[in-house]
Design a protein around this motif. Structure first.
Motif, mmCIF file in Angstrom:
data_model
loop_
_atom_site.group_PDB
_atom_site.id
_atom_site.type_symbol
_atom_site.label_atom_id
_atom_site.label_comp_id
_atom_site.label_asym_id
_atom_site.label_seq_id
_atom_site.Cartn_x
_atom_site.Cartn_y
_atom_site.Cartn_z
ATOM 1 N N ASP A 1 75.876 -34.704 -4.693
ATOM 2 C CA ASP A 1 75.686 -33.506 -5.484
ATOM 3 C C ASP A 1 74.782 -33.787 -6.679
ATOM 4 O OD1 ASP A 1 77.510 -32.303 -3.771
ATOM 5 O OD2 ASP A 1 79.177 -33.023 -4.982
ATOM 6 N N VAL A 2 74.970 -34.968 -7.248
ATOM 7 C CA VAL A 2 74.162 -35.342 -8.391
ATOM 8 C C VAL A 2 72.685 -35.358 -8.000
ATOM 9 C CG1 VAL A 2 73.641 -37.185 -10.011
ATOM 10 C CG2 VAL A 2 76.002 -36.685 -9.403
ATOM 11 N N GLN B 1 90.899 -36.174 -1.393
ATOM 12 C CA GLN B 1 90.028 -35.732 -2.484
ATOM 13 C C GLN B 1 89.492 -36.928 -3.262
ATOM 14 O OE1 GLN B 1 88.956 -32.894 -2.806
ATOM 15 N NE2 GLN B 1 90.395 -31.517 -1.804
ATOM 16 N N GLU B 2 90.347 -37.933 -3.435
ATOM 17 C CA GLU B 2 89.906 -39.087 -4.204
ATOM 18 C C GLU B 2 88.773 -39.816 -3.506
ATOM 19 O OE1 GLU B 2 94.297 -39.590 -6.010
ATOM 20 O OE2 GLU B 2 93.541 -41.209 -4.757
ATOM 21 N N LYS C 1 86.715 -38.404 -1.482
ATOM 22 C CA LYS C 1 85.557 -37.503 -1.586
ATOM 23 C C LYS C 1 84.822 -37.697 -2.901
ATOM 24 C CE LYS C 1 85.108 -34.178 1.738
ATOM 25 N NZ LYS C 1 86.012 -33.131 2.122
ATOM 26 N N ALA C 2 85.595 -37.979 -3.951
ATOM 27 C CA ALA C 2 84.982 -38.101 -5.268
ATOM 28 C C ALA C 2 83.890 -39.151 -5.249
ATOM 29 C CB ALA C 2 86.047 -38.468 -6.294
ATOM 30 N N TYR D 1 80.363 -38.062 -4.494
ATOM 31 C CA TYR D 1 79.887 -37.028 -5.401
ATOM 32 C C TYR D 1 78.412 -37.201 -5.731
ATOM 33 C CZ TYR D 1 80.133 -33.612 -9.085
ATOM 34 O OH TYR D 1 79.935 -32.503 -9.857
ATOM 35 N N GLU E 1 88.071 -29.589 -3.611
ATOM 36 C CA GLU E 1 88.974 -29.175 -4.674
ATOM 37 C C GLU E 1 88.415 -28.000 -5.480
ATOM 38 O OE1 GLU E 1 90.237 -32.242 -7.378
ATOM 39 O OE2 GLU E 1 92.307 -31.758 -6.926
ATOM 40 N N PHE E 2 87.080 -27.936 -5.623
ATOM 41 C CA PHE E 2 86.560 -26.845 -6.456
ATOM 42 C C PHE E 2 86.735 -25.487 -5.786
ATOM 43 C CE2 PHE E 2 82.611 -28.501 -4.420
ATOM 44 C CZ PHE E 2 82.180 -27.354 -3.759
#
Lengths: 329, 314
Positions: B18-19, B8-9, B11-12, B15, B206-207
């Motif tokens: 998405d922005v 997950q880290e 993946k962050a 991000y 994670e969401f």
């Protein structure tokens, strides 16, 4: 009566190299309105414990046995439908990384309002009002504007506060926070923790705070549960455990922390060795291979010793006075 | 669990993708793609022409000009102003105004493309989403069904099916419906695979877990939380498929099994033009240009959208 009573929880994961036991016979209880810290390093089973309570363990994982009695009902016996009403409503959860745990395509307001609509049966307008109210409570500036923002328009600290707003929007009796401050700056960490404490006083929710940061535990928790290798190794009042740790692992953890009163050139004292490989767990005490005070009996299953005053330790030598593991060398 | 968290880290970090999703930046990036902008302009003109066909068309599309037509197609006015009889682009082999039929034919082609793709995307998204979200034997079963559908040759099947409908009914609207339905129902495997691929990664985000942790049911998570995250590849696929379907419809109509005369479609206009192709080029060239321009514009738009929605590809 305790709000949450976990008895003999055993959660396993099937892998290609065999079944691993992530949580092995864990028991603990938590009273309403109290804060329990669960500490342990990566792989000690703290996250799996929290996901087990939420019943969010997915294939290949499985809750093999145990009871999770919440408010008089065993969660493991509920139907999926009933469990969905518990999640987010009676028990809420805050995840570690606020950057990834909010949905990027839905606005903050929609995500909070959805929970409220789902559990409290509010209509769209009322749910939006609640969302704004919650954002105000977690001190998001001009919440009536920010409610329509997307997560990427929020900073990390704001996102975590939005997560807290979402988690508390239905007044849960229990809040599980899985490393809520790990991904945040230190200054923001303090704010978020303070906010959680404040809202807890306001709502009376019990909190399980999962962390590997002993400083966070010391600041916020009444009780602390130390986990190692999938099970509890020490449990008790936080003050007491910090002052007088009885299990060599806890002692090592505390000794490894940097101290303000230590000389400037003092080195940190790590615990030697590695956490156990979950595929090849030691037969007895999981910490035995790293423990300086290992004796023969440690290679057979070790019972919990009650040291009085609610202080429990899983160690044969917990009644002796021992120097911390790392420091002994 | 700890390995899950470290993933997950990582993946962050991605991000930013998405922005990049806000409408403004999307439009900015799309605008930079010149061909896509040109395609958008051309397609808008074609769509407007089709929507307002009754306004722009000089004649009703099925009206036979008995006054001027003498058995051979009338030429366009720019070629022979004296002989054209007021038909700007001439007439077809039975004396119907070419321009009017072209405008009404655009309606048929665009409608078939649009509706067939809507059906295809709806079925494909549902199948792909369920398959990717649940995984396991559900995924296996759905993907094998998808393989079966992928192995059906669509053109021969369409020919047979429409032949049956045409033989048993003469109503043009019926064959229109059949074409839309059959194309839509047979071409969902591609979007299904795309959506499945997106869901395979989305379900581990994670969401998704956070959505479950607040008590959402599977259906809500699939359609409200995850599907909007998978919309970028769906839009691109849908756009490109509209072009494919238009070509397919033209092919069918050309072979006589698509939109049935007298209803005009670009495909069946080409069929009629075959007979006189040596002395009446216009009857073949104009519908051909119509198909070409439409398909080309849509494909350029699709490329532009792909670049705009998925900047990581370059």
């Amino acid at each position: 009566m305790a709000l949450l009573e976990v008895r003999n929880l055993r959660t396993t994961f099937k892998t290609e190299d065999g079944t691993i036991t992530a949580v092995n016979g864990l028991s603990f209880s938590l009273d309403a309105g109290q804060t329990l810290g669960i500490v342990g390093e990566s792989g000690s089973g703290k996250s799996v414990t929290s996901l087990s309570i939420m019943r969010l363990i997915d294939r290949p994982g499985r809750i093999e046995s145990g009871e999770i009695v919440f408010d008089g009902r065993d969660l493991l016996k509920l139907r999926d439908e009933e469990m969905r009403h518990v999640r987010g409503h009676r028990i809420a959860m805050i995840f570690q990384d606020p950057m990834t745990s909010l949905n990027p395509v839905l606005t903050i307001g929609e995500q909070i309002a959805e929970v409220v609509r789902l559990h409290l049966g509010r209509n769209h307008r009322e749910a939006r009002e609640t969302a704004i109210e919650m954002l105000r409570k977690v001190r998001i500036p001009s919440p009536e504007k920010r409610v329509d923002d997307y997560p990427h328009q929020f900073s990390g600290g704001m996102r975590q506060r939005a997560m807290i707003a979402m988690a508390l929007s239905c007044n849960p009796q229990l809040l599980i926070a899985d490393e809520p401050t790990t991904a945040l700056d230190v200054t923001i960490q303090a704010q978020v923790l303070e906010l959680m404490n404040e809202l807890q006083r306001e709502t009376g929710a019990a909190i399980i705070l999962i962390t590997h940061d002993l400083g966070v535990v010391a600041e916020t928790c009444k009780d602390v549960l130390v986990m190692y290798g999938g099970n509890m190794v020490e449990y008790g009042d936080a003050k007491q455990i910090f002052a007088e740790p009885r299990m060599p692992y806890t002692q090592g953890l505390l000794a490894s922390l940097p101290r303000l009163d230590a000389p400037a050139n003092a080195r940190l004292k790590p615990i030697p060795g590695q956490p156990p490989n979950l595929h090849r767990m030691p037969p007895g005490c999981a910490f035995a291979p790293r423990c300086t005070y290992r004796i023969e009996r440690c290679d057979a299953p070790v019972p919990v010793t009650d040291l009085g005053g609610g202080h429990l330790a899983r160690c044969w030598r917990c009644t002796e006075t021992l120097a911390p593991v790392g420091a002994a060398q | 669990m700890s390995t899950g968290q470290s993933i997950q880290e990582v993946k962050a970090f991605s991000y930013d993708e998405d922005v990049a999703f806000t409408k403004v930046t999307l439009w900015k990036r799309f605008r930079r793609h010149r061909l896509a902008m040109a395609g958008l302009v051309v397609l808008c003109c074609i769509v407007l022409a089709a929507v307002f066909a009754p306004v722009f068309a000089p004649f009703p599309p099925n009206h036979i000009d008995n006054v001027h037509w003498q058995g051979t197609p009338l030429p366009p006015c720019f070629e022979n102003a004296a002989a054209c009889g007021g038909h700007p682009l001439g007439t077809d082999e039975v004396g119907r105004d070419e321009l009017s039929r072209l405008l009404f034919g655009a309606r048929a082609s665009l409608q078939v493309g649009l509706f067939a793709v809507i059906i295809e995307i709806v079925i494909g998204s549902i199948v792909g989403a369920i398959s990717g979200y649940y995984g396991g034997w559900i995924d296996y079963l759905l993907m094998r069904i998808t393989d079966v559908f992928l192995s059906i040759p669509i053109l021969p099947l369409l020919l047979v099916l429409t032949a049956i409908v045409v033989a048993t009914s003469s109503r043009a609207s019926l064959s229109f419906g059949v074409i839309v339905l059959v194309i839509g129902v047979l071409s969902w495997p591609n979007p299904a695979r795309l959506v499945r691929a997106s869901f395979l990664s989305l379900r581990n985000r994670e969401f998704t877990e956070a959505a479950r942790a607040v008590g959402n049911g599977d259906l809500r998570i699939i359609f409200r939380h995850l599907l909007p995250n998978a919309v970028a590849p769906i839009i691109v696929q849908a756009t490109l498929d509209v072009a494919n379907v238009i070509v397919l419809e033209s092919t069918l109509s050309f072979l006589g099994m698509g939109i049935q005369p007298p209803t005009a479609s670009w495909g069946n206009m080409l069929t009629g033009a075959q007979v006189n192709v040596e002395n009446a080029w216009w009857a073949a060239v104009f519908p051909g240009i119509g198909i070409l321009l439409t398909v080309l514009s849509i494909n350029f738009i699709g490329d532009g959208l792909r670049d705009a929605l998925d900047p990581g590809m370059h």
